[in-house]
Design a protein around this motif. Structure first.
Motif, PDB file in Angstrom:
ATOM      1  N   LYS A 146       0.789  -1.227   0.000  1.00 24.06           N
ATOM      2  CA  LYS A 146       0.000   0.000   0.000  1.00 24.06           C
ATOM      3  C   LYS A 146       0.822   1.279   0.000  1.00 24.06           C
ATOM      4  O   LYS A 146       0.345   2.324  -0.400  1.00 24.06           O
ATOM      5  N   GLY A 147       2.010   1.217   0.482  1.00 20.84           N
ATOM      6  CA  GLY A 147       2.737   2.471   0.633  1.00 20.84           C
ATOM      7  C   GLY A 147       3.896   2.554  -0.307  1.00 20.84           C
ATOM      8  O   GLY A 147       3.783   2.971  -1.459  1.00 20.84           O
ATOM      9  N   SER A 148       5.033   2.114   0.186  1.00 24.94           N
ATOM     10  CA  SER A 148       6.222   2.313  -0.593  1.00 24.94           C
ATOM     11  C   SER A 148       7.132   1.110  -0.400  1.00 24.94           C
ATOM     12  O   SER A 148       7.544   0.795   0.705  1.00 24.94           O
ATOM     13  N   PRO A 149       7.444   0.425  -1.488  1.00 28.23           N
ATOM     14  CA  PRO A 149       8.311  -0.755  -1.391  1.00 28.23           C
ATOM     15  C   PRO A 149       9.674  -0.436  -0.811  1.00 28.23           C
ATOM     16  O   PRO A 149      10.236  -1.242  -0.061  1.00 28.23           O
ATOM     17  N   SER A 150      10.210   0.757  -1.122  1.00 28.80           N
ATOM     18  CA  SER A 150      11.552   1.049  -0.628  1.00 28.80           C
ATOM     19  C   SER A 150      11.559   1.161   0.890  1.00 28.80           C
ATOM     20  O   SER A 150      12.479   0.693   1.562  1.00 28.80           O
ATOM     21  N   LEU A 151      10.510   1.799   1.450  1.00 32.49           N
ATOM     22  CA  LEU A 151      10.439   1.874   2.920  1.00 32.49           C
ATOM     23  C   LEU A 151      10.218   0.490   3.515  1.00 32.49           C
ATOM     24  O   LEU A 151      10.716   0.185   4.596  1.00 32.49           O
ATOM     25  N   ALA A 152       9.449  -0.349   2.800  1.00 30.45           N
ATOM     26  CA  ALA A 152       9.229  -1.712   3.283  1.00 30.45           C
ATOM     27  C   ALA A 152      10.558  -2.443   3.413  1.00 30.45           C
ATOM     28  O   ALA A 152      10.780  -3.178   4.380  1.00 30.45           O
ATOM     29  N   VAL A 153      11.447  -2.216   2.448  1.00 29.35           N
ATOM     30  CA  VAL A 153      12.767  -2.844   2.506  1.00 29.35           C
ATOM     31  C   VAL A 153      13.541  -2.342   3.727  1.00 29.35           C
ATOM     32  O   VAL A 153      14.186  -3.118   4.441  1.00 29.35           O
TER      33      VAL A 153
END
Lengths: 224, 206
Positions: free
Chosen positions: B93-100
């Motif tokens: 839902k948000g941002s894959p980079s922050l998920a990483v």
């Protein structure tokens, strides 16, 4: 406090450490904290750093800032710290309702929500430790500018050493960014002055993290 | 003796707080003449203490991952998130980079700490001279990255304080976050109590 049999260090007498091998005065020796290897200290050129020949750990690094420069940085950090704590960090909007949070709002909420451990950790690592660090450092530097040791210099320097790993402002800033992105899926998110202040604070902390406070011991003279 | 002598070979000791070099004291309870901190040749009981803290941290890390860390309530619906499901949600839902980043801080960093400190403890106890410089580097890396794991704890705390719209939307912390916070603190203590000098105390390495 002093122990019989090794009063050599304060005097820095050349022959006290001499064991055939080492002829330099005690003050000119660096011992690697990571592997116990003894090195000879030397003046550093701008930008230069000394690494341990055995394990590669950083031994010493050249510093551009003198005590006065560091004091200016600490005062800046204190002002920014106040701003960061007084203003809310983020505001959420849901329809007509608004909800904003400050650091202390967060700490108190976690306490009420039966996560007292988290509340205490946040209060210590994000408020009390950083604040005490800045105040103690400011106090010590105020005197160090004239090459003097502030009252309570030794216990303050010991406390600063032990507090070193326990301030987490940088982690909180990243956490605030993650929270903003997570909340953006459901709410109107508005970044408040607090978050900018925290950003600046992180920058100042990064500059500070490269400074080895131990050199204040060499830059100051004990009162006779 | 090698070109780079070690402090105990010369009968000297460095204060770990202020860096002062002085002659190795005879007794056990010596204090640094300059700053007053206790002088130790090596951290006391380092290996046993590090093992204890590391195992305790690992035990707490299990409920930290299994139990949910946060509950989101919205119009009467409750949605519980664990660390992993929070990462997945952020990815979707948000941002894959922050998920990483969150995945790295919450999963990779603690696991790396367990593995690295465990390896260092075992190899040090066996007086191994395998990859000494690399092991020394690994220890320094673990010391630097350790506290970033607190990221998810602060995220949950901040969201709890922010999302307070009563019936419409509300976030509550769940016990997983407490276990996770304790895990991070214990691993920090574990890496601090490990004495990297012990690695070099084994057989002659030069």
């Amino acid at each position: 406090m002093s122990t019989p049999g090794h009063g050599l260090a304060g005097t820095g007498d050349a022959d006290d450490v001499a064991h055939g091998q080492v002829r330099a005065p005690a003050a000119a020796l660096l011992i690697c904290e990571h592997c116990d290897t003894v090195h000879r200290s030397r003046p550093l050129a701008p930008g230069e750093e000394i690494r341990c020949v055995r394990c590669g750990a950083l031994l010493a690094r050249w510093h551009a800032l003198d005590a006065g420069g560091m004091l200016a940085l600490v005062l800046t950090a204190l002002i920014v710290f106040v701003i960061a704590n007084v203003w809310p960090v983020v505001t959420l909007g849901l329809g007509a309702q608004q909800s904003s949070a400050t650091l202390w709002g967060m700490i108190l909420t976690m306490w009420e929500q039966s996560s007292q451990v988290v509340s205490v950790v946040a209060a210590a690592t994000l408020f009390f430790f950083p604040l005490n660090k800045m105040l103690m450092l400011g106090w010590v530097l105020l005197f160090a500018r004239d090459g003097r040791r502030a009252p309570g210099f030794a216990p303050i320097m010991r406390t600063l050493h032990y507090l070193q790993p326990w301030t987490m402002t940088e982690v909180f800033v990243l956490g605030a960014l993650v929270s903003i992105v997570k909340a953006r899926a459901y709410f109107d998110v508005q970044a408040d002055p607090g978050i900018w202040a925290y950003g600046v604070l992180t920058l100042l902390i990064t500059i500070f993290s490269g400074i080895d406070l131990r050199r204040l011991w060499d830059a100051t003279e004990p009162d006779a | 003796m090698s070109a780079a002598p070690r402090a105990h070979e010369l009968g000297i000791i460095g204060c770990h707080v202020c860096g002062l070099v002085c002659r190795e004291p005879a007794g056990d309870d010596a204090a640094c003449p300059r700053c007053g901190a206790a002088l130790h040749r090596r951290k006391q009981g380092s290996l046993g203490r590090t093992w204890a803290l590391l195992i305790a941290a690992f035990i707490l890390y299990i409920p930290a991952n299994v139990l949910p860390i946060m509950r989101t309530m919205s119009l009467g619906d409750a949605d519980d998130n664990t660390i992993i499901s929070g990462v997945v949600e952020l990815w979707v839902k948000g941002s894959p980079s922050l998920a990483v980043i969150v995945f790295t801080a919450s999963i990779v960093v603690p696991m790396t700490k367990f593995l690295v400190l465990g390896t260092l403890l075992v190899t040090t106890q066996r007086d191994s001279d395998w990859a000494l410089r690399q092991r020394a580097k690994l220890y320094r890396a673990v010391e630097v990255i350790g506290y970033w794991s607190m990221l998810d704890v602060f995220v949950v705390a901040l969201l709890t304080a922010l999302v307070r719209f009563g019936f419409f939307s509300q976030v509550e912390p769940l016990p997983g976050v407490v276990f996770f916070g304790l895990t991070v603190i214990l691993t920090m203590f574990a890496s601090m109590s490990f004495d990297p000098r012990l690695m070099w105390d084994g057989p002659d390495h030069d």
